[in-house]
Design a protein around this motif. Sequence first.
Motif, short mmCIF file in Angstrom:
data_model
loop_
_atom_site.label_atom_id
_atom_site.label_comp_id
_atom_site.label_asym_id
_atom_site.label_seq_id
_atom_site.Cartn_x
_atom_site.Cartn_y
_atom_site.Cartn_z
N GLY A 129 0.82 -1.21 0.00
CA GLY A 129 0.00 0.00 0.00
C GLY A 129 0.86 1.26 0.00
O GLY A 129 2.05 1.23 0.30
N LEU A 130 0.24 2.37 -0.35
CA LEU A 130 0.92 3.66 -0.36
C LEU A 130 0.58 4.45 0.89
O LEU A 130 -0.56 4.43 1.36
CB LEU A 130 0.52 4.47 -1.59
CG LEU A 130 0.89 3.88 -2.95
CD1 LEU A 130 0.38 4.78 -4.06
CD2 LEU A 130 2.38 3.68 -3.06
N ASP A 131 1.56 5.14 1.42
CA ASP A 131 1.33 6.09 2.50
C ASP A 131 0.56 7.25 1.89
O ASP A 131 1.04 7.90 0.95
CB ASP A 131 2.67 6.55 3.07
CG ASP A 131 2.51 7.51 4.24
OD1 ASP A 131 1.53 8.28 4.25
OD2 ASP A 131 3.37 7.48 5.12
N GLN A 132 -0.61 7.54 2.39
CA GLN A 132 -1.47 8.55 1.78
C GLN A 132 -0.91 9.97 1.91
O GLN A 132 -1.29 10.85 1.15
CB GLN A 132 -2.88 8.48 2.39
CG GLN A 132 -3.59 7.19 2.05
CD GLN A 132 -3.71 6.96 0.55
OE1 GLN A 132 -4.12 7.83 -0.20
NE2 GLN A 132 -3.32 5.77 0.09
N SER A 133 0.01 10.20 2.83
CA SER A 133 0.57 11.54 2.96
C SER A 133 1.73 11.77 1.98
O SER A 133 1.95 12.88 1.52
CB SER A 133 1.03 11.81 4.39
OG SER A 133 2.06 10.91 4.74
N THR A 134 2.47 10.71 1.63
CA THR A 134 3.63 10.87 0.73
C THR A 134 3.42 10.21 -0.63
O THR A 134 4.18 10.42 -1.55
CB THR A 134 4.90 10.27 1.36
OG1 THR A 134 4.69 8.86 1.53
CG2 THR A 134 5.23 10.93 2.67
N PHE A 135 2.38 9.38 -0.74
CA PHE A 135 2.10 8.59 -1.94
C PHE A 135 3.29 7.72 -2.35
O PHE A 135 3.56 7.51 -3.52
CB PHE A 135 1.65 9.48 -3.11
CG PHE A 135 0.35 10.17 -2.83
CD1 PHE A 135 -0.84 9.44 -2.83
CD2 PHE A 135 0.30 11.51 -2.52
CE1 PHE A 135 -2.04 10.06 -2.55
CE2 PHE A 135 -0.89 12.14 -2.24
CZ PHE A 135 -2.08 11.41 -2.26
#
Length: 176
Positions: A160-166
């Motif tokens: 998954g991607l960290d939603q703050s840094t993508f």
Amino acid sequence: SIELQNKDLTFKLENGVHNARLAVYGIITSITNRVITEFDDDIVASYQSENFQQGLLARSIYQKIVPLDKKMRYKLDLVIKDQNSGHMGVERRAIVPPIYDEKKLSLSSLIMSDYVHQLPEIPRDNEMFVLGDIKIRPSLSKVFTADKPLAVYVQLYNVGLDQSTFAPALGISYRI
């Protein structure tokens, strides 16, 4: 992947070079005996006379990359012939490709290696020991000594991607 100890190969001296020549033939069939693919390759191990004794202590390793349908099971029949002595070995193995859940975090098989190198670009053709832009030679014996490097390679799927840094955010811990 197959690994052979060079001391078990027959070397012939040709123009000042010691050469061992092996022929590798493999056929992969489905459980219903439908031929999926065949391959026929030659392997040559060569050493100059001054390096020959050290070369006998080394190993030769061969790998064939064959894409297979993950929903099926297969049989591999492998024949290796020492061209210099005529000695031959035959092996039959089952191949069960791993199945990865397309929606969950998944991990590939673990590869233990004594050689990992990042390539400048992804090769166009399949090459032995190349996964994407990484060249990794597996150690099939999985025996390492303190004076040899040990590298561990694994691929992660569906990170998954960290939603703050993508960017992928991943923490790994391990114990040896």
